[in-house]
Write an enzyme that holds these catalytic residues in place. Sequence first.
Site, PDB file in Angstrom:
ATOM      1  N   ARG A   1       2.761  -1.001  -2.620  1.00  0.00           N
ATOM      2  CA  ARG A   1       2.864  -1.718  -1.342  1.00  0.00           C
ATOM      3  C   ARG A   1       2.173  -3.070  -1.419  1.00  0.00           C
ATOM      4  O   ARG A   1       2.600  -4.038  -0.832  1.00  0.00           O
ATOM      5  CB  ARG A   1       2.202  -0.916  -0.223  1.00  0.00           C
TER       6      ARG A   1
ATOM      7  N   GLU B   1      12.473   0.019   5.370  1.00  0.00           N
ATOM      8  CA  GLU B   1      11.635  -0.100   6.562  1.00  0.00           C
ATOM      9  C   GLU B   1      10.693  -1.305   6.493  1.00  0.00           C
ATOM     10  O   GLU B   1      10.241  -1.667   5.424  1.00  0.00           O
ATOM     11  CB  GLU B   1      10.787   1.171   6.738  1.00  0.00           C
TER      12      GLU B   1
HETATM   13  N1  5AD Z   1       4.608  11.849   1.774  1.00  0.00           N
HETATM   14  C1  5AD Z   1       4.790  12.330   3.041  1.00  0.00           C
HETATM   15  N2  5AD Z   1       4.248  11.776   4.115  1.00  0.00           N
HETATM   16  C2  5AD Z   1       3.482  10.692   3.929  1.00  0.00           C
HETATM   17  N3  5AD Z   1       2.805   9.937   4.803  1.00  0.00           N
HETATM   18  C3  5AD Z   1       2.167   8.968   4.131  1.00  0.00           C
HETATM   19  N4  5AD Z   1       2.426   9.079   2.818  1.00  0.00           N
HETATM   20  C4  5AD Z   1       3.249  10.136   2.676  1.00  0.00           C
HETATM   21  C5  5AD Z   1       3.852  10.762   1.564  1.00  0.00           C
HETATM   22  N5  5AD Z   1       3.668  10.297   0.332  1.00  0.00           N
HETATM   23  C6  5AD Z   1       2.771  10.182   6.236  1.00  0.00           C
HETATM   24  C7  5AD Z   1       1.407  10.574   6.765  1.00  0.00           C
HETATM   25  C8  5AD Z   1       1.558  10.200   8.216  1.00  0.00           C
HETATM   26  C9  5AD Z   1       2.466   9.012   8.191  1.00  0.00           C
HETATM   27  C10 5AD Z   1       1.814   7.711   8.439  1.00  0.00           C
HETATM   28  O1  5AD Z   1       3.061   8.997   6.908  1.00  0.00           O
HETATM   29  O2  5AD Z   1       1.173  11.935   6.581  1.00  0.00           O
HETATM   30  O3  5AD Z   1       2.215  11.229   8.914  1.00  0.00           O
END
Ligand code: 5AD
Length: 479
Positions: free
Chosen positions: A87, A154
Amino acid sequence: MSDLPELDLEPRVAAMLPPWTEIMQYIRKSPKRQTVEVLRAAAARGRPVVQPRCGVGGHGEMRTLLTTLEQRGRPDILTITIDSFTRLKQFRSAAQTLQRDPAGLNGYPLVTHGWRRGRELNELVDAPIEVRHGSPDPRELFAVALASGFTSFEGGGIDYNLPYSKDVPLARSLAAWAQVDRLCGVLAETGVIVDRELFGTLTAVLVPPSVSLAVCLLEARAASLAGVRCLSVAYPQGGEVHQDIAALRSIPVLARRYLPEHVEVFPVLHEFMGVFPRDPDVADALILYGGLTARLGGAAKVINKTNQEARGIPDAEANVAGIRTTALACTDLLDFVRVDEATVEEETYWLQREVAELVEPVLAAPDLSAAIVEAFTDGRLDIPFSASVHARSEVIPKRDSTGAIRYLGAGRLPFSRPTLRRNEQCLRVDRASLSGRLIDEIRSDINFFVQAETRSQAARLATRAAPTRSAVTGPGGAR
Ligand code: 5AD
């Protein structure tokens, strides 16, 4: 060397990409449904499709995760969530961590794995894949995503900067995202429609709905001027259903008001993004409530949470359950549910008025990007609890007694007197009496659904305790 139009890329990344004509050919020949088609079908049907977040460091593990989610959860759209190094364009750190300890990455490092592996993931599953991340400058990531065949991406120049980065000037993130959006415009002219989702969730903490919608509309206008034809406007569930429905239903109305006619806009709900209950049953109830809110608000898509949210990144099993619970709320099972439409209407009126007061002065300026930067500098645009020095964060949000998010302090937002008065009336608070407790009040608003959990546990304990108590204190009860 890459020859992708509009994008200025780091030479090292550009050198790894296939030629533009090859990328175009790959996307055009793909037999897969594109995200835009899935969204159109959902909008026509009037039921939201469901999409999880998911991303792990290792390629093999990512393959397994995607196939497991697809086979067991049957989401309509899948995701690759990108790791934090990528990122922030720290591709070397991403590569080193991938080599040493792939599980140490909090997402899939797509730039490091490269477009060939990206295509492998693309072809592995039926559902189209969206790339979700949080980059203030996503150009390299977008290039590799596109070369992989992913046509859903996104983020935006405001929403992926201010909530995440401490000191990236807005002008810089807006310019980087404008390159991405111009490339989407070039693609659209050849018939390839990229779905660009805007992250109205922002800091995910008590974001007033009009702030979320205003930021998305300004980004949407910038994107459509650059040539983007398909926008998903994501709104974060706040938790008060009438307010959330009003916000979701306002998205198409505001899009018609402020965006060119040829741009397709899809409302999206992000299930509650704030502090989540730890108890998996309470979390599941909140997830069901999220799906229902999306359905009642007319969202085309809902991004599900999981009952492991309070603990961090979910495993596949929890994610499957989250997808299924959300999907259940979008079937006809809960079609009997009605809300108070008069309340929704009142919320809608005030919400759209607030949005107008926020965006119209900015849209009236000749140079949109410059106007956005200036407005954030002056505090005429603002977001609460921003990580960035480029937003003032003078806005103080507060829940009213129904749970709806209001402005306790509007900072320098250019609201009219009636708008300010309405917020005051909703809160009905005496500011002086709050002064010492304000921080506690806000903390408790942030913990809204955790407190719901405590309340429900207390209620259950009380019911269980009741017979004992009456046995002790009831008529003739002996001690
Ligand atoms: N896999 C699944 N969910 C994720 N989030 C962030 N990184 C990941 C990932 N690698 C989710 C967090 C939160 C949101 C900001 O994104 O658990 O719900």
